[in-house]
Structure formats: C-alpha cells, structure tokens
Design a protein around this motif. Structure first.
Motif, short mmCIF file in Angstrom:
data_model
loop_
_atom_site.label_atom_id
_atom_site.label_comp_id
_atom_site.label_asym_id
_atom_site.label_seq_id
_atom_site.Cartn_x
_atom_site.Cartn_y
_atom_site.Cartn_z
N GLY A 72 16.16 -8.92 23.77
CA GLY A 72 17.22 -9.87 24.15
C GLY A 72 18.59 -9.26 24.10
O GLY A 72 19.30 -9.35 23.11
N SER A 73 18.99 -8.62 25.14
CA SER A 73 20.37 -8.15 25.19
C SER A 73 21.30 -9.32 25.49
O SER A 73 22.49 -9.25 25.23
N PHE A 74 20.77 -10.37 26.05
CA PHE A 74 21.55 -11.59 26.27
C PHE A 74 21.24 -12.59 25.17
O PHE A 74 20.09 -12.76 24.79
N GLN A 75 22.25 -13.21 24.68
CA GLN A 75 21.99 -14.33 23.79
C GLN A 75 22.67 -15.54 24.37
O GLN A 75 23.86 -15.48 24.72
N ARG A 76 21.92 -16.59 24.50
CA ARG A 76 22.55 -17.79 25.07
C ARG A 76 23.30 -18.52 23.98
O ARG A 76 22.81 -18.72 22.88
N LEU A 77 24.52 -18.92 24.29
CA LEU A 77 25.32 -19.69 23.34
C LEU A 77 25.40 -21.12 23.82
O LEU A 77 25.62 -21.38 25.00
N GLN A 78 25.23 -22.01 22.87
CA GLN A 78 25.38 -23.42 23.21
C GLN A 78 26.53 -23.98 22.39
O GLN A 78 26.66 -23.66 21.21
N THR A 79 27.36 -24.75 23.04
CA THR A 79 28.50 -25.32 22.32
C THR A 79 28.13 -26.72 21.83
O THR A 79 27.70 -27.55 22.62
N ARG A 80 28.29 -26.93 20.54
CA ARG A 80 28.11 -28.29 20.00
C ARG A 80 29.48 -28.81 19.63
O ARG A 80 30.31 -28.08 19.10
N ARG A 81 29.70 -30.07 19.91
CA ARG A 81 31.02 -30.66 19.64
C ARG A 81 30.88 -31.82 18.67
O ARG A 81 29.91 -32.57 18.71
N PHE A 82 31.89 -31.95 17.82
CA PHE A 82 31.86 -33.00 16.79
C PHE A 82 33.22 -33.68 16.69
O PHE A 82 34.24 -33.09 17.06
N ILE A 83 33.22 -34.86 16.17
CA ILE A 83 34.48 -35.56 15.88
C ILE A 83 34.40 -36.10 14.45
O ILE A 83 33.34 -36.52 14.00
N ARG A 84 35.53 -36.06 13.75
CA ARG A 84 35.53 -36.44 12.34
C ARG A 84 36.78 -37.25 12.01
O ARG A 84 37.84 -37.01 12.57
N VAL A 85 36.62 -38.19 11.09
CA VAL A 85 37.77 -38.95 10.61
C VAL A 85 38.44 -38.14 9.51
O VAL A 85 37.84 -37.88 8.47
N VAL A 86 39.68 -37.70 9.74
CA VAL A 86 40.40 -36.96 8.69
C VAL A 86 41.05 -37.96 7.73
O VAL A 86 40.92 -37.85 6.53
N PHE A 87 41.77 -38.91 8.28
CA PHE A 87 42.15 -40.07 7.48
C PHE A 87 42.38 -41.27 8.37
O PHE A 87 42.78 -41.14 9.52
N ALA A 88 42.06 -42.43 7.85
CA ALA A 88 42.24 -43.68 8.57
C ALA A 88 42.22 -44.79 7.53
O ALA A 88 41.45 -44.71 6.58
N PRO A 89 43.09 -45.79 7.69
CA PRO A 89 43.13 -46.83 6.66
C PRO A 89 41.84 -47.65 6.58
O PRO A 89 41.56 -48.22 5.54
N HIS A 90 41.05 -47.68 7.63
CA HIS A 90 39.89 -48.57 7.63
C HIS A 90 38.56 -47.86 7.77
O HIS A 90 37.53 -48.51 7.87
N LEU A 91 38.57 -46.52 7.79
CA LEU A 91 37.31 -45.81 8.02
C LEU A 91 37.05 -44.80 6.91
O LEU A 91 37.97 -44.13 6.44
N PRO A 92 35.78 -44.66 6.51
CA PRO A 92 35.45 -43.64 5.52
C PRO A 92 35.35 -42.27 6.19
O PRO A 92 35.37 -42.16 7.42
N ASP A 93 35.26 -41.24 5.37
CA ASP A 93 35.07 -39.88 5.87
C ASP A 93 33.70 -39.81 6.54
O ASP A 93 32.68 -40.04 5.90
#
Lengths: 347, 286
Positions: free
Chosen positions: B249-270
C-alpha cells in the motif's frame, strides 16, 4: 416612658405634666432655658431634671436594645446577634457553602467572577432558585430579581434547575417526615419561575436606570431576598472615553446596591468577568473593572479551573478566611464535585 | 422607556429556537440555535462553518411549525467570495422551503470593523422592515485579524470594539427576537503550560493540532454560547480489490471525520456530535 415614673421631686413632676411634658421624648428636644420658662423654675433645677431624664433614657436603651443614640445605629452586639440568626442562601454545593460560612449572606454584596464557561450564570440561576426554598426546608422562602445584561439567562435551564430543587425538597420531606400528609409537592417548578423577576438590559443607561428603580420595585414586591446582576461588567467594557465617569457611575451603582442590601435585608450577587492585567512584565488574570471597583463588594469569589475541576476561591471577605473548594456544574445545577466525594471517603 | 418596561414577567416557558435542518443536530443543541442570544461557531478552515451558515440562512425561512422562524435572514460576510452556487444548490435539496428562498437572504460584504459598525445602526430599521430573524456574520475573526497591532494599547482598543459590536448585536437580538450566529477562526496554541482555559475542554484539537478560538479572552466574554467544529483525518483500510491489485500500500486513503462540540452554553452540557457534509447539507451522525 412616662414622666410620672421619673425619680424627681413631686412638685417638679407635677409642673412638668401640667406644662404638657408628659413623655420623655417630649423632653429630648426642648432647650433648658425654654423649659425653665415653661415650668417657672431656675435653670439649675431644669438641668438637674434633664440629667435624670438622659440617664433614664440610657438605661432604657440598654434594656430594650432597640433605641439607639442616633436613629438607625446599632451596637456591635446587636449586629453580631442578627448575623448569627440570619439565614444564608445555599449554593447547593456543600463544600462551597462550608467555605462561605453557610452560603451567600443577606445584607452583603457578593461578587463572583471567572472565565467564560466556568459557571457564573449557572451559579446565578441556582441562587435565584435556592432563595425560594421555603423556611420549612431551611431556606428563606423569598423571591429573586435577575438582571441579565448579557442575554445568557435561559428559561429552559432555569426550569431544569428548579425541577431538580423541587425534587430534592420532596426527597428531604419523605426522609424527614414519615407522615404522608406532609409528603406533598409544596412548590411546583412553575412557581419557582414565577418568583424570578427577570430584567433584560441592553445598555449601561438601562442598567443604571434599573438599579435606581430597584428600591421602588422591592417596596412594591415584598419578599425579594436576592438581586443578581449577570454581569455587572458587560456594558462598562465598551469604549468609555471618560474613565473617570465610568468609575463614578460604577461606584454610584455599588453604593445603591449596598444600601438596598442593608435596607431590605437581601443578598446582592454581582457576576463579573475576568480580564488580563499587565503587571511587572507578565499578563495576569484579574476581575474586570479595575482597582477602585474592588472596594465595591463585601465578598469576592473567583471561579477557576484546576485541572478538570471547577474551583471557587474566596479572594476577599471580612469574616471568612481565604479558602477554595471544588464544585461541579451538573444537569441538576451546582453540586459537589464528584471526585471530591471520593477523596473524603478515602480518608 | 421606563425601567419597569424591561421586566419580563412571567417568563416564557421556552426560548424560541432555529432548527439546523437536521433532527440529530437539533437534539444535540436542545432544539437548535436559540434566539435572543449570540452563538459563536469556531473551526479551522474547511470544517464546515460556512456550510452550516448557509444551511441556517435557508432554515430561517421554514415555517415555525417546522422549527424555522418564517422570516428572512441577513448574511454579512468578510470572507470572499460569497458561495452563491452552493447556496443555490442547497436551496434545491432542503425540503419545505417557500418559493424562491434566495429572495429572502440579504447579503452584504464587510471590509473592515468600521464598516461593520456603520452597518449595525442601519439594522435598527432594516431588520423589522425586511422581517429579518437571523443574522450571520462569517467571519468575525477575518475583520479583526488584520487590523490591530499586537501592543497592549491596540489590544485594549480592540476589546473596546468587541464589546461595542457585541452589545449592539445583543440589543438587536432582544429587540427583534433575532438569532445571531458568528463564525470565528482558530489559532494554534503554543506551549500548553500556562494556557488559559475557556470552556469545557482542556485542549481542543483539529487535524491533530492544538487550537483555540481566535480573538482571545475578551471576545470570549462577548458571546453567550460557543460551539467548536473540528475534523480528524483517519486512515481507512484499503478495500479487498485494491489490496489484491497493487500489492503493497503505497497509497493510504484518508477519510475526514467531522465533529461539533459545545464549548460553553448556558443551557447545554459538555457534549459532542459527529456530522457529515453531503450535497443536501450538514447532517448529524448518531
């Protein structure tokens, strides 16, 4: 207190009464020469009478502990007695309550500051709910004013915290009182929300106007036991060309809030932001609004991160020593930090 | 205006929310983007900030029964060019939109902070006139990052402008019940020891780098709620055929995974949630 009970000669007593001086208070403001004229006696005799009167009043004061040398003044003993019997507003985190000496005190201005996301607003909402815990459950049974200058107050979150508080009260009830009659919901969460008077502020002019209006509002709405301003800072961090004006406005507001706290026996909680301060070649974190503002509040609490835990630190307090305690923000509100419980258990 | 007019009593039972157009993401955010407050989304470039912004511009037009605000939206952009093709494409794939959705998206380019400060007072009458219920500024960082020098005096002046902009936006949000969404860029964090922690996580990583939101501490005080989007490149094992075909395998396939996170919010937990970007928009992965 009547003149008739004064230890003076019967003729003087009779003259006093017939001249219309029947009570001690009527003698307190009269001048000796006027009294001598009215009673048709010599000034020396009058001075004798007044001496007896003032001595008598002094004894009364000590016995009753209610009157004072000046109107409204109290002795240190009175104040201590009052403070010991006053009820604090719990933060729902017993570690934090412990270092605060029971919680947030009435008649005092408490300032709480920390970085964004540390839980200032959470603590504010928690206090607005906890002030309503009825006297049967060791609370104040009061109402709250919440002045929101930043727009971070979320009704969903407030009702979530109120629900958890109502549940805790119910649990406490079932543990303590076995009789089924007492095991009813005293306070539905909706009632908690109705007892929070929420002001949304968008300019510093509005903020000053509302602070000035509070006295009238509290007079009209009895039982308000806490005023929370979240945050005191926001509108004062815009470009203020005249920094001296800013200092004057802020200290004027601080004085008004201090007066409210004393007059209505309520707690004032001011939430503050943190800023970096350039000091001897390095940047340090301090509460915003500068050095003169630091005098404005009775107590200062700084919230900070220690590793993955939230901590509260008493930075300034006239009665409590500097100490810090961990706390946690949970889905039910402010609570003890879980890892701290483990530590206590291990010991 | 009297002080008693500022009292809101009794409180409403719910804050109006704007749907993101995906039930998983809506659940993650407790119903969507709240009105009356400022939401900031920060991410490194190419993670999906602008995609999400465009999706919100369309979602605002949905009827209230479908989680929208049945109103127009305003897009202030400081990153060029305006992705009109993608917006046009999205408008075909988003369901339940009214006719000609692009007519109700107002776009204004921003060239400097002064320009933004000129635009904001005009909104006092434009917002009710055009029935705008959503303002997106994409991105706030691009405006500031070139303009100020890194001296204490300049930084102080800059934070004064932050508070001015934020306070004006919050005023508009309260007055007209707007949802305000700002996007922000990231900066790399150098040396983790005396790093100031803001929000739920000790360190945020995107593409393997430790990052934090641009514009520093004083700007963090200006937003009510902060979300972080990041991506991770993941090596994917090659499929059976590829392995049989070319051998090593001279080629390696890369897959992008994306995430979203609450850093701070008055009404939401981490919490965090994975998402993917598709032709039809951003979708949460449960």
């Amino acid at each position: 207190m009547e003149v008739s009970s004064l230890p003076i000669s019967a003729s003087h007593r009779g003259k006093l009464i017939s001249a219309g001086y029947s009570s001690l208070s009527s003698l307190s403001s009269v001048s000796p020469s006027k009294l001598a004229q009215d009673l048709k006696i010599s000034e020396n005799e009058v001075l004798e009478i007044l001496k007896v009167v003032s001595a008598r009043k002094w004894v009364d004061k000590i016995e009753n502990r209610s009157h004072a040398i000046m109107n409204g003044a109290q002795t240190a003993w009175d104040i201590l007695h009052e403070e010991e019997s006053s009820i604090c507003i719990t933060t729902s985190c017993s570690d934090l309550d412990e270092i605060l000496g029971g919680g947030i005190r009435c008649k005092e201005v408490t300032e709480i500051g920390g970085v964004p996301g540390i839980g200032k607003t959470q603590l504010g909402i928690q206090l607005a709910v906890n002030v309503q815990i009825p006297a049967d459950y060791g609370g104040l049974g009061g109402k709250a004013i919440y002045i929101d200058t930043e727009g971070s107050f979320m009704v969903e979150r407030a009702s979530q915290i109120a629900e958890a508080c109502a549940e805790d009260m119910l649990e406490y009830n079932s543990l303590l009182r076995k009789d089924s009659q007492a095991c009813r919901v005293d306070k539905p969460p909706k009632a908690f929300m109705d007892n929070i008077f929420y002001f949304r502020i968008c300019t510093y002019t509005e903020q000053i106007a509302v602070v000035n209006y509070l006295e009238k509002f509290i007079n009209e709405h009895k039982d308000i036991k806490i005023v929370i301003i979240d945050s005191i800072t926001f509108h004062f961090r815009q470009e203020f060309e005249d920094m001296a004006l800013r200092t004057r406005l802020l200290s004027g507001m601080a004085l008004k809030l201090m007066k409210l706290a004393k007059k209505f026996n309520l707690a004032v909680v001011l939430l503050n932001q943190v800023t970096t301060k350039y000091n001897e070649g390095s940047f340090q974190l301090t509460l915003a609004l500068g050095d003169s503002w630091a005098h404005a509040s009775t107590n200062r609490i700084i919230l900070y991160w220690n590793g993955n835990e939230r901590y509260a630190y008493i930075d300034k307090s006239p009665s409590m020593r500097s100490a810090s305690a961990p706390y946690a923000v949970t889905s039910r509100g402010i609570r003890n930090s879980a890892s701290n419980c483990k530590r206590v258990k291990l010991m | 205006m009297k002080p008693e007019d500022l009292l809101r009593h009794p409180l409403p039972t719910q804050t109006p929310k704007l749907t993101l157009g995906c039930p998983i993401l809506d659940r993650f955010l407790g119903g969507g983007i709240p009105c009356d407050t400022i939401t900031e989304i920060f991410a490194e470039s190419g993670t999906g900030k602008t995609q999400l912004s465009l999706q919100l511009l369309l979602a605002a037009q949905l009827p209230i029964s479908r989680g929208g605000l049945s109103a127009s939206s305003l897009y202030l952009h400081s990153e060029f060019p305006f992705p009109s093709r993608r917006l046009h494409q999205l408008s075909f794939y988003r369901p339940h939109l009214p006719q000609n959705p692009l007519d109700r998206i107002f776009v204004e380019p921003l060239h400097s902070t002064d320009h933004l400060l000129d635009v904001l007072p005009r909104l006092d009458f434009l917002v009710p006139k055009l029935n705008i219920k959503l303002i997106v500024i994409d991105s706030i960082a691009a405006l500031f990052r070139g303009e100020y020098e890194n001296t204490p005096l300049e930084l102080k002046r800059r934070s004064g402008v932050f508070f001015k902009i934020s306070s004006k936006l919050k005023f508009l949000a309260r007055e007209f019940g707007l949802a305000v969404v700002l996007t922000n860029q990231v900066v790399d964090v150098m040396g983790s020891s005396n790093n100031l922690r803001i929000g739920n996580s000790m360190s945020l990583c995107s593409s393997g780098r430790t990052v934090c939101a641009a514009l520093g501490l004083s700007w963090a005080n200006c937003v009510n709620m902060r979300l972080f989007m990041w991506r991770e490149e993941e090596k994917v094992g090659m499929s059976e055929e590829e392995r049989l075909g070319e051998g090593d395998g001279s080629f390696q396939r890369l897959q992008t995974r994306r995430f979203i996170r609450v850093v701070f919010a008055p009404h939401l937990p981490d919490s965090s949630c994975e998402f993917v970007i598709r032709r039809e928009g951003i979708l949460g992965v449960s």
